[in-house]
Design an enzyme around this catalytic site. Structure first.
Site, PDB file in Angstrom:
ATOM      1  N   SER A  85      13.499  56.678  45.741  1.00  0.00           N
ATOM      2  CA  SER A  85      14.818  56.251  46.215  1.00  0.00           C
ATOM      3  C   SER A  85      14.914  55.842  47.679  1.00  0.00           C
ATOM      4  CB  SER A  85      15.838  57.371  45.958  1.00  0.00           C
ATOM      5  OG  SER A  85      15.526  58.517  46.712  1.00  0.00           O
ATOM      6  N   THR A 125      22.830  53.160  41.441  1.00  0.00           N
ATOM      7  CA  THR A 125      23.241  53.080  42.846  1.00  0.00           C
ATOM      8  C   THR A 125      24.079  51.837  43.091  1.00  0.00           C
ATOM      9  OG1 THR A 125      22.412  52.759  45.105  1.00  0.00           O
ATOM     10  CG2 THR A 125      21.023  51.975  43.332  1.00  0.00           C
ATOM     11  N   ASP A 126      24.975  51.914  44.075  1.00  0.00           N
ATOM     12  CA  ASP A 126      25.743  50.723  44.448  1.00  0.00           C
ATOM     13  C   ASP A 126      24.864  49.658  45.098  1.00  0.00           C
ATOM     14  OD1 ASP A 126      25.270  51.998  46.874  1.00  0.00           O
ATOM     15  OD2 ASP A 126      27.366  52.125  47.477  1.00  0.00           O
ATOM     16  N   GLU A 127      23.638  50.022  45.472  1.00  0.00           N
ATOM     17  CA  GLU A 127      22.760  49.059  46.131  1.00  0.00           C
ATOM     18  C   GLU A 127      22.342  47.912  45.209  1.00  0.00           C
ATOM     19  OE1 GLU A 127      19.723  50.423  48.825  1.00  0.00           O
ATOM     20  OE2 GLU A 127      20.618  52.421  48.898  1.00  0.00           O
ATOM     21  N   TYR A 153      13.503  48.721  46.287  1.00  0.00           N
ATOM     22  CA  TYR A 153      14.181  49.873  45.674  1.00  0.00           C
ATOM     23  C   TYR A 153      15.362  49.439  44.816  1.00  0.00           C
ATOM     24  CZ  TYR A 153      17.709  53.502  45.248  1.00  0.00           C
ATOM     25  OH  TYR A 153      18.677  54.331  44.751  1.00  0.00           O
ATOM     26  N   LYS A 157      15.995  49.609  40.642  1.00  0.00           N
ATOM     27  CA  LYS A 157      17.125  50.273  40.007  1.00  0.00           C
ATOM     28  C   LYS A 157      17.938  49.286  39.167  1.00  0.00           C
ATOM     29  CE  LYS A 157      18.339  53.982  40.330  1.00  0.00           C
ATOM     30  NZ  LYS A 157      18.011  55.160  39.473  1.00  0.00           N
TER      31      LYS A 157
END
Length: 339
Positions: A85, A125-127, A153, A157
């Protein structure tokens, strides 16, 4: 209910285990964790003797080990926290992120298909949405925001999320996905912003801040996140994505200054360093969907949560000092090496 929590020796996974064992004492929780650099078995010491809890050291990419565990336990629900992460590490070595975050997720879902499952929940994740401009505070990520990743990363995801949705459509696997904003709170690995700044402040070390520290993040207290996931796995609609945000947008530099103030340290410790490659400027989540459908809202205001987090790190120095020294990686051998 028998629940598998993968990556449960990490920050959010361990907090979720504590929350679920407290909230649902009749549930059985099995934690599967490879204990890589961010997995710390000592974190789970408070529940290791709990008869409703079991720890298994294994890699989610190890199909044989995963299938054997499913064969033995016959899980009702799987909550997948297991992931590499840290963005900086993904820039240095993308391949391990692809292996764990995508291939590992596929192995877990194949096991769910083979042995049957009531719900597979993917913690994302919001990423995966990329970033938002600093000059548009009116913009927020919704579940309909297109995926637009910035780092290896976030790409890994996003790839896992798409695979989870594909397994739902193709194989009718009962899934949900949650995408959260930046978490903070107890047991967070000390390379992350808030615990790193706390540890460095206490040691009077430089406080490294990327660029000018103007990057904005939406901060979510970890227990609020755990409550949201609990709701999603019990009441969330199958096949849906739920955004989980804290309504606590803060510039990185303001957080660092706040920590200095709370610990009585001078801001002269702040050191500006070369910015991260592809650094996202702003994350901000609109959690309207999970509020309207499941009644969830974040309960912890940042000004209270950050004080709680600082207090926890002050009261639990041996935990993070072992990590900083590297000694924590020997904990498993100390506990289980001769068993």
């Amino acid at each position: 209910m028998n629940i598998l929590v993968t990556g449960g020796a990490g920050f959010i996974g361990s907090n979720f285990i504590f929350y679920m064992l407290d909230r649902h004492p009749d549930y059985r929780i099995v934690c599967l964790d490879k204990l890589t650099y961010a997995g710390n078995l000592s974190t789970l010491a408070p529940v290791m003797q709990n008869p409703s809890f079991r720890f298994v050291k294994a890699d989610i990419c190890d199909r044989e080990a995963v299938y054997a565990l499913f064969e033995e336990e016959r899980f009702d629900v799987v909550v997948n926290f297991a992931a590499e992460s840290h963005v900086d590490r993904s820039i240095e070595n993308p391949s391990i992120f692809l292996q764990t975050n995508i291939i590992g997720t596929s192995v877990l879902m194949d096991a769910c298909r083979k042995y049957g499952i009531g719900r597979f929940h993917q913690v994302s994740t919001d990423e995966v949405y990329g970033d938002l401009p600093l000059d548009r505070p009116d913009l927020f990520f919704t579940e309909e925001t297109p995926i637009h990743t910035s780092s290896p990363y976030s790409s890994s995801k996003a790839g896992a999320d798409l695979l989870v949705q594909a397994y739902h459509r193709t194989y009718k696997l009962p899934i949900t996905i949650s995408r959260c904003s930046n978490n903070y709170g107890p047991y967070q690995f000390p390379e992350k912003l808030i615990p790193l700044m706390i540890a460095n402040c206490l040691a009077d070390k430089p406080l490294p801040v990327y660029g000018q520290g103007l990057n904005v993040r939406d901060w979510l207290y970890v227990e609020d996140h755990c409550k949201a996931i609990d709701l999603v796995i019990h009441k969330g609609r199958e096949g849906e994505v739920y955004n989980i945000g804290g309504h606590n947008e803060m510039c990185n530099i303001d957080i660092v200054k706040l920590i200095c103030h709370e610990l009585g340290k001078p801001e002269s410790l702040i050191t500006y360093v070369t910015d991260r490659k592809g650094h996202d400027m702003r994350y901000a989540i609109d959690p309207t969907k999970i509020h309207n459908e499941l009644g969830w809202l974040p309960e912890t205001k940042f000004e209270n949560g950050i004080k709680e987090a600082i207090r926890w790190y002050l009261d639990n120095r041996p935990w993070w000092e072992e990590i900083v020294s590297g000694e924590y990686q020997n904990y498993y051998e100390r506990m289980y090496g001769k068993r």
